[in-house]
Enzyme design. Sequence first.
Site, mmCIF file in Angstrom:
data_model
loop_
_atom_site.group_PDB
_atom_site.id
_atom_site.type_symbol
_atom_site.label_atom_id
_atom_site.label_comp_id
_atom_site.label_asym_id
_atom_site.label_seq_id
_atom_site.Cartn_x
_atom_site.Cartn_y
_atom_site.Cartn_z
ATOM 1 N N HIS A 18 0.835 -1.185 -0.110
ATOM 2 C CA HIS A 18 0.108 0.074 0.031
ATOM 3 C C HIS A 18 0.914 1.199 -0.159
ATOM 4 C CE1 HIS A 18 -4.279 -1.599 0.469
ATOM 5 N NE2 HIS A 18 -3.447 -2.587 0.660
ATOM 6 N N GLY A 108 -5.078 -11.836 -5.630
ATOM 7 C CA GLY A 108 -4.255 -10.704 -5.411
ATOM 8 C C GLY A 108 -2.871 -10.634 -6.156
ATOM 9 N N SER A 111 -4.826 -9.886 -11.548
ATOM 10 C CA SER A 111 -5.491 -10.335 -12.762
ATOM 11 C C SER A 111 -6.219 -9.027 -13.531
ATOM 12 C CB SER A 111 -6.548 -11.472 -12.626
ATOM 13 O OG SER A 111 -7.407 -11.026 -11.576
ATOM 14 N N SER A 112 -6.662 -8.171 -12.734
ATOM 15 C CA SER A 112 -7.333 -7.158 -13.496
ATOM 16 C C SER A 112 -6.464 -6.215 -14.226
ATOM 17 C CB SER A 112 -8.174 -6.347 -12.503
ATOM 18 O OG SER A 112 -7.500 -6.147 -11.262
ATOM 19 N N GLU A 144 -8.678 1.926 -14.461
ATOM 20 C CA GLU A 144 -9.122 1.252 -13.208
ATOM 21 C C GLU A 144 -9.656 2.362 -12.165
ATOM 22 O OE1 GLU A 144 -6.841 -1.944 -12.203
ATOM 23 O OE2 GLU A 144 -7.928 -2.184 -10.189
ATOM 24 N N ASP A 156 0.538 -2.552 -9.886
ATOM 25 C CA ASP A 156 0.453 -3.723 -10.721
ATOM 26 C C ASP A 156 0.606 -3.380 -12.254
ATOM 27 O OD1 ASP A 156 -0.692 -4.303 -8.323
ATOM 28 O OD2 ASP A 156 -2.824 -3.851 -8.785
ATOM 29 N N TYR A 205 -10.036 -1.171 0.379
ATOM 30 C CA TYR A 205 -8.962 -0.381 -0.164
ATOM 31 C C TYR A 205 -9.069 0.820 -0.221
ATOM 32 C CZ TYR A 205 -5.471 0.164 -3.627
ATOM 33 O OH TYR A 205 -4.088 0.583 -4.022
HETATM 34 C C1 GLA Z 1 -3.574 -3.745 -5.205
HETATM 35 C C2 GLA Z 1 -3.315 -2.542 -5.764
HETATM 36 C C3 GLA Z 1 -1.838 -1.812 -5.970
HETATM 37 C C4 GLA Z 1 -1.360 -1.683 -4.551
HETATM 38 C C5 GLA Z 1 -1.386 -2.955 -3.831
HETATM 39 C C6 GLA Z 1 -1.052 -2.905 -2.299
HETATM 40 O O1 GLA Z 1 -2.663 -4.383 -5.502
HETATM 41 O O2 GLA Z 1 -3.864 -2.533 -6.918
HETATM 42 O O3 GLA Z 1 -2.086 -0.617 -6.563
HETATM 43 O O4 GLA Z 1 -1.917 -0.579 -4.114
HETATM 44 O O5 GLA Z 1 -2.798 -3.432 -3.772
HETATM 45 O O6 GLA Z 1 0.280 -2.481 -2.208
#
Ligand code: GLA
Length: 359
Positions: A18, A108, A111-112, A144, A156, A205
Amino acid sequence: MSQISAFAPGRVELLGNHTDYNEGLVLSAAIQLGVTAVGRRLSSGKIGLMSRQMSASAAWHGVLDEGFNRQNQWSDYPLGVVWALQQIGCRLGGFEVHFDSTLPVGAGLSSSAALEVATAMVLSRLFHFNFELMELAKLCRKAENEFVGVQCGLLDQVSSLFGKEGHVVFLDCRSERVEQIPFPQEMALLVIHSGVSHTLSGSEYNERRTACFEAARLLGVSALRDATSQQVLQIADSTFRKRALHITDENARVVQAVAALREGDVREFGSLMTASHRSSQKNFENSAPELDILVELALEQNDVYGARLTGGGFGGAIIVLVPKQKAQHVAAQIVEAYGRRTGHIAKPIVCECGEGALF
Ligand code: GLA
């Protein structure tokens, strides 16, 4: 016109949880699993999005000029990219894209982002847009954030685009500088999906993100990147203090982990991963009971150097640092013990640092 195909990988987040939307530091790696997209232009002006994993009814069909809204399904990610391209003035025509994914959804593993990146790559080839990798990453993040409605950072998309075989991706989210650092060849990245998806991750989130911004405001800094853990300890409200501490400590751990990598100190790297998980449990509260059990079971194994949740949290997968030679054995032990303890079936995937998105 001929077909264009692209592959965009998922990613594991190794450290820097994060931190991305706090203008901080992250270490991640692209993995071998990902999304393949095969597209072609359609002269009719129609759009067709088809997924091999979803039923035919979940395919999305529309007409470019008639506009489109969020459907609350997988096709929002590619549609978001179309929307983002239009927002920045790119002219598209009709097209269809077929997607095929080897990434588990809700684990986690991004995939998106892989769906977005694969779409962006195919569309830029089909319609001759010339983007730098970082521009593509930001375009996908825009999709997104503004179309799908999850306020994610750049991690990501950058990992999927900048991954390099045998290397981790070191991203500074303020300068947007990316460095690929060699990762010890003998180590595997063992992903274990808890079997519990993080369905509420969107709202949780965004809530964590807001708390971080509020903590920054209380400290009088523009982003938590500018705060130290010592300063954060002065925040009176315990929730904001804990959330902020996770971020400042994670930034510090990334710096230490980069130094450990340069010195070839895998043990230190592993301890930092475990410390990161402890901070998720205690401070950021973005773990889940199943993730905690998996991490404990992993750490009981002889050959494991470290373990933590990976990605947003609240479910999904953990990542375990273990020598390649031991990975299968360790995975089997953890899965067996986890099944006995929780009744859930965990899914192990032995990964290595992989190459970023390719045509
Ligand atoms: C998800 C979000 C990322 C990042 C992580 C946590 O994967 O898409 O941008 O914030 O959580 O590190």
